[in-house]
Enzyme design. Structure first.
Site, short mmCIF file in Angstrom:
data_model
loop_
_atom_site.label_atom_id
_atom_site.label_comp_id
_atom_site.label_asym_id
_atom_site.label_seq_id
_atom_site.Cartn_x
_atom_site.Cartn_y
_atom_site.Cartn_z
N GLU A 1 -25.34 -31.03 -29.56
CA GLU A 1 -24.12 -31.57 -28.97
C GLU A 1 -22.89 -31.04 -29.72
OE1 GLU A 1 -24.34 -35.69 -26.96
OE2 GLU A 1 -23.02 -35.99 -28.65
N HIS B 1 -51.13 -27.88 -34.67
CA HIS B 1 -52.22 -27.81 -33.71
C HIS B 1 -51.68 -27.72 -32.29
CE1 HIS B 1 -55.24 -28.77 -36.82
NE2 HIS B 1 -54.15 -29.26 -37.39
N LYS C 1 -21.75 -37.27 -17.41
CA LYS C 1 -21.52 -38.69 -17.12
C LYS C 1 -20.67 -38.84 -15.86
CE LYS C 1 -21.81 -40.66 -21.79
NZ LYS C 1 -21.14 -41.34 -22.88
O1 PA5 Z 1 -22.60 -38.42 -28.76
C1 PA5 Z 1 -22.22 -38.86 -27.69
O2 PA5 Z 1 -21.05 -38.85 -27.37
C2 PA5 Z 1 -23.18 -39.48 -26.73
O3 PA5 Z 1 -24.51 -39.22 -27.04
C3 PA5 Z 1 -22.93 -40.99 -26.76
O4 PA5 Z 1 -23.24 -41.49 -28.02
C4 PA5 Z 1 -23.79 -41.68 -25.71
O5 PA5 Z 1 -23.49 -41.16 -24.45
C5 PA5 Z 1 -23.53 -43.19 -25.71
O6 PA5 Z 1 -22.17 -43.47 -25.53
P1 PA5 Z 1 -21.61 -44.90 -25.83
O7 PA5 Z 1 -21.84 -45.23 -27.25
O8 PA5 Z 1 -20.16 -44.83 -25.47
O9 PA5 Z 1 -22.38 -45.86 -24.92
#
Ligand code: PA5
Length: 432
Positions: A280, A309, A413
């Site tokens: 990310e 394995h 999203k």
């Molecule tokens: O790193 C990120 O931005 C995402 O993985 C969020 O953590 C995830 O979408 C959850 O978002 P939120 O904490 O707003 O529910």
């Protein structure tokens, strides 16, 4: 690297353009509040940690308890992505030595998965503390999980609000809901902490402390690593060395995937945690100057020796499109070692198989890095978190990208919201 270190400092000082996207670097302040840019923030960080400690103390002592019993027995953490992967990794790594409260997770909107967790809890739902974690406070998966759990409480005649807390951005929908329904308490998720770097904020520290994990040690380990990875001398800076290995393994273009194999069951979820942190942060279409670069390092892995394995065949003889990270833990167990053969223990096998696999890969010119840690402790886990945070940040600067935003996740999203809106309109039309 000189440039990368200078960028790191500029970023922390808020001197880089585009401050909104880069403010997430503030997660460094959490592990070393002395770095906080002003006294108010420092106070805020210190107070949040005190709030976590005093809340946990009250839960463990029974001063805060569910209506039907004198103590809470279980924690149910509801969250996804950055609001789940850190707590899951830390629970897997450390909960065995800290069994204050058992922890369970809902990290999806899969109804059968939610049922499974609720069935496992059974009657213990009445003594379960529910921790709803969402920075935005509006992500559909945790929202659905929370609604389903609220429903289960209602069916059992239990009062959800007396057994729930929220960790969320101040003023978010979740924050407002928790306050209006009178939940036990709320903890802030600061807007300058990104989801994937939030493990050392309330997001990770509250669930960890509830399980009885020593969060001071975690923060201390992270602080030590934070200091060690600020040294602008490459050879003595472990994060710089890591970033450098990644850079040269993939020609600075992320041409090779990162396979992570911790040789320790309790570090299994570290691979998944790194998947999010690295992919990310570094998987970006454009660089900081707006050029299309399609950067990124794909991460996969699980644990050794188990995966030997599964795909070591491909790693040794197939396409050499990866570099491997072995994580070696020197201490093999807490109890006395049993000999499986005269003079040989299971731990000797674990270590021998790691070394053998590494040698076999080396002979076929496959790159690998080995990270050796003495044992899996809260301090070491805090240090690992800080090490990889910094390595990712430095690598990002080396390839001139912003590691602290996630436009791709947000696009997903938004697209899902459109699809779900269309679906609900179709359902409405069908009903009519
Ligand atoms: O790193 C990120 O931005 C995402 O993985 C969020 O953590 C995830 O979408 C959850 O978002 P939120 O904490 O707003 O529910």
């Amino acid at each position: 690297f000189e440039h990368a270190f200078a960028q790191m400092k500029d970023l922390e000082a808020g001197a880089i353009a585009n401050p909104d996207e880069n403010r997430m670097v503030g997660h460094y302040w959490l592990r070393n509040s002395d770095l906080a840019p002003n006294a108010d923030l420092k106070k805020d960080i210190v107070e949040t940690i005190q709030q976590i400690e005093s809340f946990t103390h009250d839960v463990h002592s029974g001063a805060i308890h569910p209506p039907s019993a004198t103590k809470f027995t279980d924690v149910l953490s509801i969250g996804i992505g950055g609001s789940a992967l850190g707590p899951q990794f830390v629970a897997e790594a450390l909960s065995a030595d800290a069994p204050a409260m058992a922890i369970h997770f809902i990290d999806n909107t899969d109804p059968a998965g939610i049922d499974r967790v609720l069935a496992k809890l059974g009657d213990r739902l009445s003594t379960t503390l529910v921790v709803v974690i969402s920075k935005s406070g509006g992500t559909p998966e945790p929202r659905n999980g929370m609604l389903e759990v609220q429903n289960a409480f209602q069916e059992k005649g239990l009062d959800f609000s007396k057994q729930a807390i929220a960790i969320t951005g101040t003023g978010s929908n979740l924050d407002q809901l928790a306050k209006s329904e009178g939940w036990i308490t709320t903890f802030p998720m600061h807007d300058w902490v990104g989801g994937r770097t939030s493990e050392l904020s309330a997001v990770g520290l509250v669930p960890a402390a509830l399980q009885g994990i020593n969060i001071h040690e975690m923060l201390e380990g992270a602080k030590e690593m934070d200091i060690a990875t600020r040294i602008p001398d490459l050879k003595s800076n472990p994060a710089a060395l890591l970033a450098l290995c990644w850079y040269f393994s993939g020609d600075g273009k992320g041409k090779k995937d990162m396979v992570v194999l911790p040789y320790k069951d309790s570090l299994l979820l570290f691979s998944r945690y790194l998947q999010q942190l690295v992919m990310e942060s570094l998987g970006k279409e454009k660089d900081l100057d707006g050029n299309v670069v399609h950067q990124g390092i794909a991460v996969y892995g699980n644990k050794g020796t188990t995966d030997q394995h599964a795909y070591v065949q491909q790693l040794r003889e197939g396409v050499p499109n990866f570099f491997l990270t072995f994580i070696e833990v020197l201490k093999d167990r807490s109890s006395a070692s049993i000999e499986v053969e005269p003079g040989v223990t299971s731990g000797d096998y674990l270590s021998g198989l790691l070394q053998g696999t590494r040698k076999a890969l080396y002979e076929n010119e496959r790159d690998s890095i080995t990270l050796t840690i003495p044992e899996v402790t809260p301090r070491m886990v805090g240090a690992l978190i800080a090490l990889y945070d910094r390595a990712v940040g430095l690598y990002g600067f080396l390839v001139n990208i912003n590691s602290y935003h996630q436009p791709g996740v947000e696009a997903g999203k938004k697209a899902a919201a459109v699809v779900l809106d269309v679906q609900s309109k179709v359902m409405e039309a069908l009903k009519k």
